[in-house]
Design a protein around this motif. Structure first.
Motif, PDB file in Angstrom:
ATOM      1  N   LEU A 117       0.817  -1.213   0.000  1.00  0.00           N
ATOM      2  CA  LEU A 117       0.000   0.000   0.000  1.00  0.00           C
ATOM      3  C   LEU A 117       0.853   1.267   0.000  1.00  0.00           C
ATOM      4  O   LEU A 117       0.466   2.282  -0.577  1.00  0.00           O
ATOM      5  CB  LEU A 117      -0.929   0.006   1.224  1.00  0.00           C
ATOM      6  N   VAL A 118       1.997   1.225   0.671  1.00  0.00           N
ATOM      7  CA  VAL A 118       2.825   2.437   0.753  1.00  0.00           C
ATOM      8  C   VAL A 118       3.753   2.584  -0.450  1.00  0.00           C
ATOM      9  O   VAL A 118       4.554   3.522  -0.502  1.00  0.00           O
ATOM     10  CB  VAL A 118       3.672   2.458   2.046  1.00  0.00           C
ATOM     11  N   TYR A 119       3.654   1.663  -1.411  1.00  0.00           N
ATOM     12  CA  TYR A 119       4.509   1.747  -2.603  1.00  0.00           C
ATOM     13  C   TYR A 119       3.883   2.721  -3.605  1.00  0.00           C
ATOM     14  O   TYR A 119       2.672   2.675  -3.845  1.00  0.00           O
ATOM     15  CB  TYR A 119       4.632   0.366  -3.240  1.00  0.00           C
ATOM     16  N   PRO A 120       4.654   3.608  -4.252  1.00  0.00           N
ATOM     17  CA  PRO A 120       6.098   3.800  -4.110  1.00  0.00           C
ATOM     18  C   PRO A 120       6.472   5.011  -3.251  1.00  0.00           C
ATOM     19  O   PRO A 120       7.639   5.285  -3.062  1.00  0.00           O
ATOM     20  CB  PRO A 120       6.529   4.048  -5.551  1.00  0.00           C
ATOM     21  N   LEU A 124       0.718   5.958   2.994  1.00  0.00           N
ATOM     22  CA  LEU A 124      -0.614   5.633   2.482  1.00  0.00           C
ATOM     23  C   LEU A 124      -1.119   6.807   1.650  1.00  0.00           C
ATOM     24  O   LEU A 124      -1.126   7.943   2.111  1.00  0.00           O
ATOM     25  CB  LEU A 124      -1.562   5.321   3.633  1.00  0.00           C
ATOM     26  N   ALA A 125      -1.585   6.500   0.435  1.00  0.00           N
ATOM     27  CA  ALA A 125      -1.868   7.561  -0.525  1.00  0.00           C
ATOM     28  C   ALA A 125      -3.230   8.204  -0.325  1.00  0.00           C
ATOM     29  O   ALA A 125      -3.369   9.416  -0.457  1.00  0.00           O
ATOM     30  CB  ALA A 125      -1.761   7.015  -1.956  1.00  0.00           C
ATOM     31  N   ASP A 126      -4.277   7.403  -0.029  1.00  0.00           N
ATOM     32  CA  ASP A 126      -5.620   7.971   0.017  1.00  0.00           C
ATOM     33  C   ASP A 126      -6.442   7.293   1.108  1.00  0.00           C
ATOM     34  O   ASP A 126      -5.953   6.446   1.869  1.00  0.00           O
ATOM     35  CB  ASP A 126      -6.301   7.824  -1.347  1.00  0.00           C
ATOM     36  N   ARG A 127      -7.710   7.654   1.173  1.00  0.00           N
ATOM     37  CA  ARG A 127      -8.598   7.130   2.209  1.00  0.00           C
ATOM     38  C   ARG A 127      -8.814   5.628   2.057  1.00  0.00           C
ATOM     39  O   ARG A 127      -8.878   4.912   3.061  1.00  0.00           O
ATOM     40  CB  ARG A 127      -9.938   7.860   2.142  1.00  0.00           C
ATOM     41  N   THR A 128      -8.898   5.157   0.824  1.00  0.00           N
ATOM     42  CA  THR A 128      -9.095   3.713   0.609  1.00  0.00           C
ATOM     43  C   THR A 128      -7.937   2.921   1.182  1.00  0.00           C
ATOM     44  O   THR A 128      -8.136   1.893   1.851  1.00  0.00           O
ATOM     45  CB  THR A 128      -9.250   3.423  -0.893  1.00  0.00           C
ATOM     46  N   ASP A 129      -6.722   3.381   0.930  1.00  0.00           N
ATOM     47  CA  ASP A 129      -5.549   2.693   1.473  1.00  0.00           C
ATOM     48  C   ASP A 129      -5.584   2.688   2.993  1.00  0.00           C
ATOM     49  O   ASP A 129      -5.244   1.680   3.634  1.00  0.00           O
ATOM     50  CB  ASP A 129      -4.266   3.380   0.984  1.00  0.00           C
ATOM     51  N   ARG A 130      -5.984   3.811   3.571  1.00  0.00           N
ATOM     52  CA  ARG A 130      -6.043   3.871   5.037  1.00  0.00           C
ATOM     53  C   ARG A 130      -7.132   2.935   5.585  1.00  0.00           C
ATOM     54  O   ARG A 130      -6.940   2.313   6.634  1.00  0.00           O
ATOM     55  CB  ARG A 130      -6.286   5.320   5.474  1.00  0.00           C
ATOM     56  N   TRP A 131      -8.252   2.824   4.865  1.00  0.00           N
ATOM     57  CA  TRP A 131      -9.292   1.900   5.298  1.00  0.00           C
ATOM     58  C   TRP A 131      -8.815   0.452   5.236  1.00  0.00           C
ATOM     59  O   TRP A 131      -9.050  -0.334   6.161  1.00  0.00           O
ATOM     60  CB  TRP A 131     -10.546   2.070   4.421  1.00  0.00           C
ATOM     61  N   ILE A 132      -8.117   0.106   4.153  1.00  0.00           N
ATOM     62  CA  ILE A 132      -7.604  -1.265   4.014  1.00  0.00           C
ATOM     63  C   ILE A 132      -6.618  -1.572   5.129  1.00  0.00           C
ATOM     64  O   ILE A 132      -6.675  -2.640   5.766  1.00  0.00           O
ATOM     65  CB  ILE A 132      -6.951  -1.442   2.629  1.00  0.00           C
TER      66      ILE A 132
END
Length: 597
Positions: A117-120, A124-132
């Motif tokens: 998720l933190v690549y590259p 964390l890029a957005d809200r979806t990544d933070r939710w996952i």
């Protein structure tokens, strides 16, 4: 290398070595403690042991070149959670320890998912990544609590002692939590893999370049993980081939990560090539083309600030459209301004490049420096042209001043001295007629002194500005000048017609100074002077067969020639090898402003 950096490298190396040692200790001790019939195949155990080593090694690379420390920390924590199933045999008698290991033995999967998720960009890029990431962490905490409070020795493949933390015997509930945790993990892994894969397929060239191989590696791992979860839920033994493929897929994740950020780092290094291409200044068309090639983004557009009209426009003068700045267009705008805050340009680029702010910062700096270089180059060229014109005017003024002095000497002092000489001659003749021989002889002596003074005055006037040059040009003045040299000089002047006056005077005095050096310093027995026109240049060559070894730094004479020639836009070459004579070659342009002089 700075002492602080050496210390950080040393500490990180020790940490990486420690986690590798801990992981290998679990792997080897578990393998040795297992019953002979329960041993895993050596090849599988070897591959299983190599996975955490790959993560740890990639952590060192990520620390060195990664955008942040987060990826490296995730990778270095992975080996500690990569717990082999055989290790439970080692701790089966520790009822307070094996439940803790059992509760976190799938934590490596959570770390792997967050790593992807933190690549590259390293975060964390957005809200979806933070939710996952949040769902994965919450599920891990719930699973850890269920293992700690409900797990029995049957939950692990060993003859473990009872769980000291167990508060209730609810195998069904524990089984649901256990399987549910794995299903949630597989689902999240598939969601992450699917998002990356779709982003890669639909993305632009820069997006695909940034994603690199990560989607393929993650999708392979998620697929095998799903199969393993299903077989686990169905209580079916997992095929060894499938398990081995899963290990390779997991190990490929950190490799793809560091390969991707290394590729992005390489993109940043291409900014140096961009500076090399545009070092002569910011040619607007070339800059946009070179920038698109550097970023591998054909959608790049550069809009330059038009101060006169107060707007941004491209190299063709077309102003920027409002649709270009629409955030829904899939592009982002990078403003570039001078250190004083004055706008320079807007760069429209693929939105994925915002994940690589170091690259964009480098591009901004490159454009800023390119514009500054172009401005400074223009200012320097303008200043040099002003200096050249000023030096030319000084030379012209000097020539005019010498001509005026020579004319004044010729028309004034010389004429007066000639008149005085004639009067003295008349007085001498009258004294002889009157029989005063002593007075006549005295007057004759005075006439001799006067004639010598007149001769010296004429030579002085000739040195200041030869009248023969003004009347006949180089074809008459140079042979007369060579005839006064103490060394025999052959002259070949092929300058047809009259040349620009400033060029003629410069060439004459260059020959005069060169022949003076021949007579004084060269110890030559012969010399040659050649002057001819090649195209729009006068080429003047003065050569002798003397000792050689002359240098532009040897005296003021040669420097004077060089300064005179340079002032009219010409060039001087000196060849003087020891023992092989000296050759001076002067080239002066005839056209342009010089021709009008």
């Amino acid at each position: 290398m700075a002492p602080g950096r050496r210390g950080r490298i040393a500490r990180r190396s020790v940490l990486i070595g420690a986690v590798i040692a801990a992981s290998l200790l679990m792997e080897i001790s578990g393998f040795l403690a297992s019953a002979p019939g329960a041993h895993q195949e050596v090849s599988y155990a070897t591959v299983h042991a190599m996975v955490p080593i790959v993560f740890a090694a990639c952590a060192g690379v990520a620390w060195a070149i990664g955008p942040t420390d987060v990826p490296a920390r995730l990778m270095v924590a992975f080996p500690l959670l990569w717990i082999p199933q055989t290790f439970y045999v080692v701790i089966e008698d520790l009822g307070w320890l094996w439940p803790l290991f059992r509760g976190v033995d799938l934590g490596w999967a959570v770390l792997t998912g967050i790593l992807v998720l933190v690549y590259p960009r390293g975060g964390l890029a957005d809200r979806t990544d933070r939710w996952i990431a949040g769902i994965a962490i919450v599920a891990s905490v719930v699973n850890f609590g269920a293992v700690l409070l409900l797990a029995t020795p049957s939950a692990v493949p060993c003859d473990c002692v009872p769980n000291v933390y167990q508060v209730a015997d609810l195998p069904t509930v524990f089984g649901l939590v256990d399987v549910g945790y794995r299903i949630v993990g597989v689902g999240l892994a598939l969601v992450i893999a699917g998002r990356l894969l779709v982003r890669w397929v639909r993305g632009s060239v820069p997006a695909r370049t940034a994603a690199f191989l990560m989607p393929a590696a993650l999708f392979a791992w998620a697929t095998t993980l799903a199969v393993q979860a299903l077989t686990y839920a169905a209580a079916v033994n997992t095929d060894i081939v499938l398990t081995t493929i899963s290990l390779f897929a997991i190990a490929s994740v950190p490799v793809c990560f560091v390969a991707g950020i290394a590729h992005v780092r390489n993109m940043r290094s291409r900014v140096a090539d961009l500076m090399r291409i545009t070092r002569e200044g910011a040619d607007r068309g070339l800059w946009a083309e070179s920038l698109a090639r550097t970023l591998r983004d054909d959608s790049v557009r550069v809009y330059w600030w038009d101060e006169e009209r107060g707007r941004y426009a491209d190299a063709a003068g077309v102003p920027i459209d409002s649709a270009e700045t629409d955030p829904r267009s899939g592009h982002s705008i990078l403003p570039v301004s001078s250190p004083t805050g004055n706008p320079i340009a807007l760069i429209r680029h693929d939105r994925v490049l915002t994940d690589n702010m170091r690259l964009l910062d480098g591009v901004s700096s490159a454009l800023r420096l390119s514009v500054d270089n172009g401005r400074l180059r223009s200012e320097i060229e303008r200043t040099l042209e002003q200096v050249r014109q000023s030096r030319q005017r000084i030379v012209e003024a000097g020539v005019e001043a010498r001509r005026r002095i020579e004319r004044d000497l010729h028309d004034g002092a010389q004429q007066q001295l000639v008149s005085v000489g004639m009067r003295l001659r008349v007085a001498s003749n009258q004294a002889r007629e009157l029989g005063d021989t002593a007075l006549a002889e005295e007057i004759e002596e005075t006439i001799g002194v006067l004639n010598q003074a007149l001769k010296e005055l004429r030579e002085l006037a000739h040195g200041i500005h030869p009248s023969l040059l003004s009347s006949g040009g180089l074809s008459l003045a140079v042979p007369e000048l060579a005839g006064r040299c103490t060394v025999p000089i052959e002259v070949d002047v092929q300058a047809e017609g009259r040349l620009p006056e400033l060029v003629e005077s410069t060439a004459y005095f260059a020959v005069a100074e060169s022949l003076a050096n021949v007579a004084k310093h060269s110890h030559a027995t012969r010399g040659w002077v050649r002057a001819h026109v090649e195209g729009d240049e006068l080429v003047l060559v003065v050569r002798d067969n003397g000792l050689g070894g002359a240098s532009l730094d040897a005296g003021s004479g040669m420097l004077g020639i060089a300064d005179r020639v340079d002032a009219v836009g010409g060039s001087l070459e000196l060849e003087s090898p020891p023992g092989a004579g000296t050759t001076i070659t002067v080239r002066m342009p005839l056209g342009g402003a010089l021709g009008d002089a």
